[in-house]
Design a protein around this motif. Structure first.
Motif, PDB file in Angstrom:
ATOM      1  N   ASP A 132       0.901  -1.315  -0.066  1.00 19.94           N
ATOM      2  CA  ASP A 132       0.123  -0.042  -0.010  1.00 19.94           C
ATOM      3  C   ASP A 132       0.849   1.389   0.060  1.00 19.94           C
ATOM      4  OD1 ASP A 132       1.074  -0.493   2.290  1.00 19.94           O
ATOM      5  OD2 ASP A 132      -0.648   0.109   3.874  1.00 19.94           O
ATOM      6  N   SER A 133       0.242   2.352  -0.075  1.00 19.90           N
ATOM      7  CA  SER A 133       0.856   3.538  -0.119  1.00 19.90           C
ATOM      8  C   SER A 133       0.495   4.451   1.318  1.00 19.90           C
ATOM      9  CB  SER A 133       0.762   4.605  -1.320  1.00 19.90           C
ATOM     10  OG  SER A 133      -0.651   4.553  -1.749  1.00 19.90           O
ATOM     11  N   PRO A 148      -1.646   6.747   3.318  1.00 21.97           N
ATOM     12  CA  PRO A 148      -2.949   7.298   2.865  1.00 21.97           C
ATOM     13  C   PRO A 148      -2.864   8.969   3.192  1.00 21.97           C
ATOM     14  CG  PRO A 148      -2.781   5.897   5.089  1.00 21.97           C
ATOM     15  CD  PRO A 148      -1.583   5.667   4.346  1.00 21.97           C
ATOM     16  N   ILE A 165       0.225  10.545  -6.115  1.00 21.87           N
ATOM     17  CA  ILE A 165       1.033   9.379  -5.907  1.00 21.87           C
ATOM     18  C   ILE A 165       1.644   8.806  -7.152  1.00 21.87           C
ATOM     19  CG2 ILE A 165       1.216   6.895  -5.272  1.00 21.87           C
ATOM     20  CD1 ILE A 165      -0.212   7.690  -2.806  1.00 21.87           C
ATOM     21  N   SER A 173      -3.888  11.063  -3.019  1.00 21.65           N
ATOM     22  CA  SER A 173      -3.573   9.533  -4.049  1.00 21.65           C
ATOM     23  C   SER A 173      -3.802  10.177  -5.508  1.00 21.65           C
ATOM     24  CB  SER A 173      -4.992   9.014  -3.755  1.00 21.65           C
ATOM     25  OG  SER A 173      -6.243   9.665  -4.104  1.00 21.65           O
ATOM     26  N   GLU A 174      -3.891  11.502  -5.588  1.00 17.30           N
ATOM     27  CA  GLU A 174      -3.782  11.768  -6.990  1.00 17.30           C
ATOM     28  C   GLU A 174      -2.372  12.183  -7.252  1.00 17.30           C
ATOM     29  OE1 GLU A 174      -6.622  14.665  -8.347  1.00 17.30           O
ATOM     30  OE2 GLU A 174      -8.227  13.513  -7.652  1.00 17.30           O
TER      31      GLU A 174
END
Ligand code: HEM
Length: 329
Positions: free
Chosen positions: A218-219, A221, A228, A225-226
């Protein structure tokens, strides 16, 4: 009662620590070399102009170098020392956080220019403080009067670097404690972090946030997220060499955009993102993210840099004035 005594002792120890951090700083003064090297600031400025004109990307790492000097054994030029030729002992410079520093050769050139006019007078620690100021101004940031009179340390230990330099994965509690241990406030933390508006970072300093953040592919949070995919396109999971602009589009300008980025959850390091997790630092970020004027940030930055430049300085007869910045006399 016992609890109260413990509290009193803790407060006393804290006051001593903060006072100890700042006490010598009172001996620093603007114009310290007025009689002994009246043109020192002009010599440093002329040298930095030449260096930054041909190599503008050196300005940001030279600003960072003053921070890395001051947080380890105080602002005493210890980050500049080389290991002695016939010794295998490693020094601050060899420690992981300092491997990405650049510009040591420039400091040597500036020191040589100063030595030509004023041999044995101006410390390498003071040169670092002046260069950090000139680098910030070159990047169109604020300027300030640098208090001088620091002397150079004779010691540089590999093992001092890691415990004293906050890593990019620190959370807000750890960062506040790290800065407090140097006599710097939570406000200094959020203000000085604003220097991440200039310069670049290696992918390896933040790629833990992109891939396998908690071990399940996962990355982070807390990262937009846009944003990443823009970072993963540049950085593969094992990339050790690629440099990424910390403030994309304006990484060569010392502006206020860092706060806009952090407010949008696009701060590159955990140490940037986590500034949203504390009410005081969050308020500072929000206030500056929504303002286009740089004047309050610039004023704060100048004040915090002066404070940082006071950390555990050697003055009077302590330490020495090195002839060459990479070697003790
Ligand atoms: C708050 C704690 C801080 C942390 C955790 C931190 C961490 C980092 C890291 C990991 C990098 C990228 C290194 C690389 O991979 O090449 C970096 C770059 C940089 N830092 Fe910080 N930093 C902090 C505070 C500061 C302060 C107080 C200053 C200056 C006053 C500063 C100035 C800079 C600059 C200018 C760069 C860009 C350097 C370049 O372009 O090579 N940082 N920082």
């Amino acid at each position: 009662m016992a609890f109260k005594n413990t509290n009193v002792i803790a407060i006393f120890v804290l006051v001593l620590a903060v006072f100890g951090t700042c006490s010598n700083a009172q001996s620093l003064k603007v114009g310290f070399y007025k009689k002994t090297c009246p043109n020192v600031e002009a010599i440093v400025k002329k040298s930095t102009d030449t260096i930054f004109t041909s190599a503008p990307t050196l300005a940001a790492p030279l600003l960072r170098m003053h921070f890395h000097d001051c947080f380890v054994r105080g602002c005493d030029g210890s980050v500049l020392l080389n290991a002695t030729t016939n010794s295998t002992t490693q020094v601050e410079k060899d420690a992981i956080p300092n491997l990405s520093l650049r510009g040591f050769g420039s400091i040597d050139r500036i020191k040589s220019a100063v030595e030509k006019k004023c041999p044995g007078v101006v410390s390498c620690a003071d040169i670092l403080a002046l260069v950090a100021r000139d680098a910030t101004a070159f990047l169109k940031g604020p300027t300030w009067k640098v208090r001088l009179g620091r002397r150079d340390g004779r010691v540089s230990n590999f093992s001092d670097a890691l415990p004293n330099l906050p890593p990019p994965f620190f959370n807000i509690t750890q960062l506040i404690a790290s800065f407090a241990s140097k006599g710097l406030s939570t406000k200094d933390l959020v203000v000085l972090s604003g220097s991440h508006t200039v310069g670049t970072s290696h992918c390896s300093s933040f790629s833990n946030r992109l891939y396998n953040f908690t071990g399940v592919g996962d990355s982070d949070p807390s990262l937009d997220s846009e944003y990443i995919p823009r970072l993963t396109r540049k950085c593969s999971p094992t990339d050790q060499t690629t440099l990424v602009e910390m403030d994309p589009g304006s990484f060569k300008t010392f502006d206020i955009n860092y706060y806009t980025l952090v407010a949008k959850r696009r701060g590159l390091f955990t140490s940037d993102s986590t500034l949203l997790a504390d009410s005081e630092t969050r308020a500072y970020i929000r206030r500056h993210a929504s303002s286009s004027g740089t004047s309050s940030f610039f004023k704060d930055f100048a004040a915090s840099m002066i404070k940082m430049g006071n950390i555990e300085v050697l003055t009077g007869n302590d330490g020495e004035i090195r002839k060459r910045c990479a070697f003790v006399n």
